[in-house]
Design an enzyme around this catalytic site. Structure first.
Site, PDB file in Angstrom:
ATOM      1  N   LYS A 199       0.854  -1.184   0.000  1.00  0.00           N
ATOM      2  CA  LYS A 199       0.000   0.000   0.000  1.00  0.00           C
ATOM      3  C   LYS A 199       0.891   1.235   0.000  1.00  0.00           C
ATOM      4  CE  LYS A 199      -1.648   3.251   2.754  1.00  0.00           C
ATOM      5  NZ  LYS A 199      -2.059   4.270   1.820  1.00  0.00           N
ATOM      6  N   GLY A 215      -5.323   3.152  -1.414  1.00  0.00           N
ATOM      7  CA  GLY A 215      -6.408   3.513  -0.511  1.00  0.00           C
ATOM      8  C   GLY A 215      -5.858   4.271   0.677  1.00  0.00           C
ATOM      9  N   GLY A 240      -4.666   5.094   4.575  1.00  0.00           N
ATOM     10  CA  GLY A 240      -3.860   4.396   5.573  1.00  0.00           C
ATOM     11  C   GLY A 240      -4.725   3.634   6.541  1.00  0.00           C
ATOM     12  N   VAL A 291      -6.745   0.528   4.306  1.00  0.00           N
ATOM     13  CA  VAL A 291      -5.905  -0.468   3.622  1.00  0.00           C
ATOM     14  C   VAL A 291      -4.695  -0.852   4.491  1.00  0.00           C
ATOM     15  CG1 VAL A 291      -4.488  -0.890   1.569  1.00  0.00           C
ATOM     16  CG2 VAL A 291      -6.697   0.249   1.348  1.00  0.00           C
ATOM     17  N   GLY A 292      -4.070   0.158   5.126  1.00  0.00           N
ATOM     18  CA  GLY A 292      -2.906  -0.120   5.985  1.00  0.00           C
ATOM     19  C   GLY A 292      -3.279  -1.027   7.143  1.00  0.00           C
ATOM     20  N   GLU A 317      10.636   1.722   9.853  1.00  0.00           N
ATOM     21  CA  GLU A 317      11.598   2.786   9.590  1.00  0.00           C
ATOM     22  C   GLU A 317      10.862   4.076   9.901  1.00  0.00           C
ATOM     23  OE1 GLU A 317      13.403   5.529   8.729  1.00  0.00           O
ATOM     24  OE2 GLU A 317      13.105   5.249   6.587  1.00  0.00           O
ATOM     25  N   CYS A 339      13.642  11.571   6.663  1.00  0.00           N
ATOM     26  CA  CYS A 339      13.686  10.999   8.016  1.00  0.00           C
ATOM     27  C   CYS A 339      15.081  11.086   8.619  1.00  0.00           C
ATOM     28  CB  CYS A 339      13.198   9.562   8.001  1.00  0.00           C
ATOM     29  SG  CYS A 339      13.919   8.600   6.681  1.00  0.00           S
ATOM     30  N   GLU A 353      10.193  15.670  15.715  1.00  0.00           N
ATOM     31  CA  GLU A 353      10.478  15.688  14.285  1.00  0.00           C
ATOM     32  C   GLU A 353       9.512  16.668  13.607  1.00  0.00           C
ATOM     33  OE1 GLU A 353       9.565  12.138  11.872  1.00  0.00           O
ATOM     34  OE2 GLU A 353      11.575  12.404  11.054  1.00  0.00           O
TER      35      GLU A 353
HETATM   36  P1  NAP Z   1       2.028   8.359   8.257  1.00  0.00           P
HETATM   37  O1  NAP Z   1       0.647   8.716   8.591  1.00  0.00           O
HETATM   38  O2  NAP Z   1       2.802   7.535   9.214  1.00  0.00           O
HETATM   39  O3  NAP Z   1       1.997   7.629   6.810  1.00  0.00           O
HETATM   40  C1  NAP Z   1       2.896   6.642   6.354  1.00  0.00           C
HETATM   41  C2  NAP Z   1       2.137   5.519   5.655  1.00  0.00           C
HETATM   42  O4  NAP Z   1       1.231   4.886   6.552  1.00  0.00           O
HETATM   43  C3  NAP Z   1       1.280   5.990   4.491  1.00  0.00           C
HETATM   44  O5  NAP Z   1       1.194   4.982   3.505  1.00  0.00           O
HETATM   45  C4  NAP Z   1      -0.068   6.163   5.155  1.00  0.00           C
HETATM   46  O6  NAP Z   1      -1.133   6.153   4.238  1.00  0.00           O
HETATM   47  C5  NAP Z   1      -0.097   4.961   6.070  1.00  0.00           C
HETATM   48  N1  NAP Z   1      -1.004   5.090   7.195  1.00  0.00           N
HETATM   49  C6  NAP Z   1      -1.530   6.229   7.724  1.00  0.00           C
HETATM   50  N2  NAP Z   1      -2.328   5.921   8.754  1.00  0.00           N
HETATM   51  C7  NAP Z   1      -2.314   4.571   8.881  1.00  0.00           C
HETATM   52  C8  NAP Z   1      -2.942   3.658   9.761  1.00  0.00           C
HETATM   53  N3  NAP Z   1      -3.738   4.072  10.734  1.00  0.00           N
HETATM   54  N4  NAP Z   1      -2.697   2.349   9.601  1.00  0.00           N
HETATM   55  C9  NAP Z   1      -1.877   1.913   8.640  1.00  0.00           C
HETATM   56  N5  NAP Z   1      -1.272   2.725   7.769  1.00  0.00           N
HETATM   57  C10 NAP Z   1      -1.469   4.039   7.894  1.00  0.00           C
HETATM   58  O7  NAP Z   1       2.839   9.647   7.933  1.00  0.00           O
HETATM   59  P2  NAP Z   1       2.191  11.067   7.518  1.00  0.00           P
HETATM   60  O8  NAP Z   1       0.969  11.350   8.278  1.00  0.00           O
HETATM   61  O9  NAP Z   1       2.056  11.098   6.090  1.00  0.00           O
HETATM   62  O10 NAP Z   1       3.329  12.018   8.041  1.00  0.00           O
HETATM   63  C11 NAP Z   1       3.341  12.371   9.424  1.00  0.00           C
HETATM   64  C12 NAP Z   1       4.714  12.388   9.994  1.00  0.00           C
HETATM   65  O11 NAP Z   1       5.342  11.111   9.822  1.00  0.00           O
HETATM   66  C13 NAP Z   1       5.696  13.319   9.321  1.00  0.00           C
HETATM   67  O12 NAP Z   1       5.569  14.613   9.789  1.00  0.00           O
HETATM   68  C14 NAP Z   1       7.013  12.691   9.681  1.00  0.00           C
HETATM   69  O13 NAP Z   1       7.394  13.107  10.961  1.00  0.00           O
HETATM   70  C15 NAP Z   1       6.721  11.235   9.704  1.00  0.00           C
HETATM   71  N6  NAP Z   1       7.167  10.575   8.453  1.00  0.00           N
HETATM   72  C16 NAP Z   1       8.343   9.916   8.465  1.00  0.00           C
HETATM   73  C17 NAP Z   1       8.781   9.309   7.310  1.00  0.00           C
HETATM   74  C18 NAP Z   1      10.059   8.572   7.264  1.00  0.00           C
HETATM   75  O14 NAP Z   1      10.670   8.477   6.207  1.00  0.00           O
HETATM   76  N7  NAP Z   1      10.516   7.982   8.360  1.00  0.00           N
HETATM   77  C19 NAP Z   1       8.042   9.386   6.147  1.00  0.00           C
HETATM   78  C20 NAP Z   1       6.815  10.067   6.159  1.00  0.00           C
HETATM   79  C21 NAP Z   1       6.404  10.641   7.330  1.00  0.00           C
HETATM   80  P3  NAP Z   1      -1.678   7.552   3.650  1.00  0.00           P
HETATM   81  O15 NAP Z   1      -0.483   8.369   3.294  1.00  0.00           O
HETATM   82  O16 NAP Z   1      -2.435   7.097   2.457  1.00  0.00           O
HETATM   83  O17 NAP Z   1      -2.482   8.173   4.726  1.00  0.00           O
END
Ligand code: NAP
Ligand code: MG
Length: 475
Positions: free
Chosen positions: A170, A201, A203, A206-207, A245, A279, A379
């Site tokens: 996903k 889809g 998070g 689908v996640g 990660e 990150c 972060e």
């Molecule tokens: P996030 O919510 O953790 O999203 C990462 C992935 O998880 C995406 O594919 C997202 O789908 C999915 N996801 C979201 N909610 C989920 C759930 N409840 N269950 C399963 N999967 C789920 O990250 P974000 O909200 O986009 O970003 C928030 C913060 O995360 C950033 O400010 C940053 O601090 C951190 N981040 C870190 C990295 C890294 O490389 N370590 C990368 C991105 C973000 P959708 O995107 O479709 O919602």
């Protein structure tokens, strides 16, 4: 319009069981650029079944077959170069030169590196009378973020394929179109049906369905700690393996003997690259007290070398944040820094001068930051730097390690003994001395709350394998 509302399951593009779609926005223009499917748990279930069906025969392929497959993927990825660069620029707002030099190249690098590693990877080992074999773990559930639309997904895909596992992925719904190109590449080169399945889809739907599906053996996630922790709880129900990660708040320790201008450029590059949405970015600059003022002046002089604006312009170094939500988050941290008494020396709240649309932030530097301030502990995922003074090396290391994270660390300077001391004492998964080139065969991953497990190269492949020990194996 980029409308891709089908899922890729069992070697075919199929309709989702949902009729809903998710809109994707270009963060530089705030315009909708296309739609993807808002997939369902039923879609995930179909994909996991396909991946389970395909597992036994794919797990039995030999390394030569998988090397050929990875090389064919890398070759076709090169054929799609222009599409990938265009797409990443549109969906992420990454400046077009960076879409090529960073995003395109890193995605490619993982497929090439996995093929290279496979040539010598030790799948079996004889220890006395015991025979040990590392076997593909089962269906891999991959969940990937938006900040590197090809890098983050390619490292997982390349490692999983190299290991001989089958996949349900996903990708993020914020930058999904680069992943759709990857699916087209896999389809074109004839990845066997069911080996690779992609479900688009949200998070939450689908996640969650992937991480709680009993047919999934391992979940590999990149993203926020909050979501990672929730996935770990889901995975606990049926004892799935998990690799995470997550984020970081990485230190850059600048030695007293460093060239101050070079150090200032290195520091600005850290926060401006990918608009701070990295990150492993260094966001805490730990600078000797005697050099502090000169370092700030050097950054003021150099900041003009990092133009912010239109991602389509080849001169642009930094584009927008990925979304309005991320932009709001970055803005709130800038305000928090001011409220907590840090001294704003470059940038600040709001968009850069002359830009009135798009999710653009300013390159922002705070001096007089104490390491216990929110901006030094959390972060931000934006182009915001905290400059913190140190007195001596022990003080620098103490500050560097005073964080819940441990993804990366950086050291800049000349004295080899001091460089070694800092590198060996910073508690983090990857340390870079003096802007050394990234080594894609080296393990990447975090200590402490930055994650569990490692990606890239042979370590990455290991995440998708289970060792089996056989005692008394007839030779
Ligand atoms: P996030 O919510 O953790 O999203 C990462 C992935 O998880 C995406 O594919 C997202 O789908 C999915 N996801 C979201 N909610 C989920 C759930 N409840 N269950 C399963 N999967 C789920 O990250 P974000 O909200 O986009 O970003 C928030 C913060 O995360 C950033 O400010 C940053 O601090 C951190 N981040 C870190 C990295 C890294 O490389 N370590 C990368 C991105 C973000 P959708 O995107 O479709 O919602
Ligand atoms: Mg989220």
């Amino acid at each position: 319009m980029l409308n891709h509302t089908k899922q890729y399951i069992n070697g075919e593009w199929v309709d989702s069981t949902s009729k809903q779609t998710i809109e994707v926005v270009n963060p530089a223009t705030e315009e909708v650029i296309g739609q993807i499917s808002d997939g369902t748990a039923e879609d995930v279930d179909r994909a996991v079944h396909a991946a389970k069906e395909a597992f036994a025969s794919f797990a039995a392929t030999d390394r030569e077959e998988r090397i050929r497959l990875l090389e064919a993927i890398a070759d076709e990825y090169e054929n799609r170069k222009d599409d990938l660069i265009k797409t990443i620029t549109l969906e992420l707002g990454s400046p077009v030169t960076k879409s090529e030099e960073v995003h395109y190249q890193m995605g490619l690098g993982h497929f090439r590196e996995a093929a290279e590693q496979l040539k010598t990877f030790e799948f079996t080992e004889q220890r006395g009378s015991s025979f040990i074999r590392k076997e593909p773990i089962g269906v891999a559930g991959l969940i990937t973020p938006w900040n590197f639309p090809t890098n983050q997904i390619s490292t997982k895909l390349a490692s999983a394929l190299a290991a001989g596992t089958t996949i349900v992925v996903k990708p993020t719904s914020k930058t999904p179109f680069a992943s759709i190109i990857l699916a087209e590449i896999f389809d074109k080169v004839g990845v066997p049906k069911g080996v690779f399945n992609l479900v688009n889809g949200s998070g939450s739907t689908v996640g969650n369905a992937i991480s709680s599906h009993p047919g999934v053996a391992v979940v590999s996630f990149t993203g926020s700690g909050k979501v990672g922790s929730g996935l770990m709880k889901n995975a606990a129900d049926d004892i799935k393996n998990i690799s995470l990660e997550l984020g970081g708040k990485s230190p850059l320790v600048i030695l007293k003997d460093a060239d101050v201008k070079a150090a200032a450029r290195s520091a600005l590059t850290q926060i401006a690259t990918n608009t701070g949405q990295v990150c492993s970015a260094a966001t805490r600059m730990i600078v000797h007290e005697d050099m502090h003022d000169e370092f700030i002046e050097a950054m003021k002089e150099a900041v003009g070398e990092f133009p912010v604006g239109d991602p389509q312009d080849k001169k642009t170094f930094m584009g927008p944040q990925v979304s309005e939500e991320q932009w709001e988050t970055v803005q709130s941290y800038i305000k928090k820094g001011e409220q907590e008494g840090a001294k704003l020396v470059i940038g600040g709240p709001g968009r850069p001068e002359g830009i009135d649309k798009g999710f653009f932030s300013q390159i922002t530097v705070f001096a007089d930051v104490r390491n216990d301030m929110t901006i030094a502990q959390e972060e931000i995922f934006g182009p915001v730097m905290s400059v913190i003074k140190y007195k001596d090396m022990d003080d620098a290391i103490r500050i560097a390690n005073d964080t819940v994270y441990g993804l990366a660390g950086y050291v800049f300077g000349n004295d080899p003994e001091e460089l070694k001391k800092a590198a060996l004492n910073i508690r983090a998964g990857q340390i870079t001395i003096n802007d050394s080139e990234t080594d894609m065969s080296a393990p990447f991953g975090g200590f402490k709350q930055s994650g569990i497990g490692r990606e890239w190269g042979d370590y990455g492949i290991g995440e998708f394998l289970e060792p089996k020990a056989i005692m008394g194996f007839p030779s």
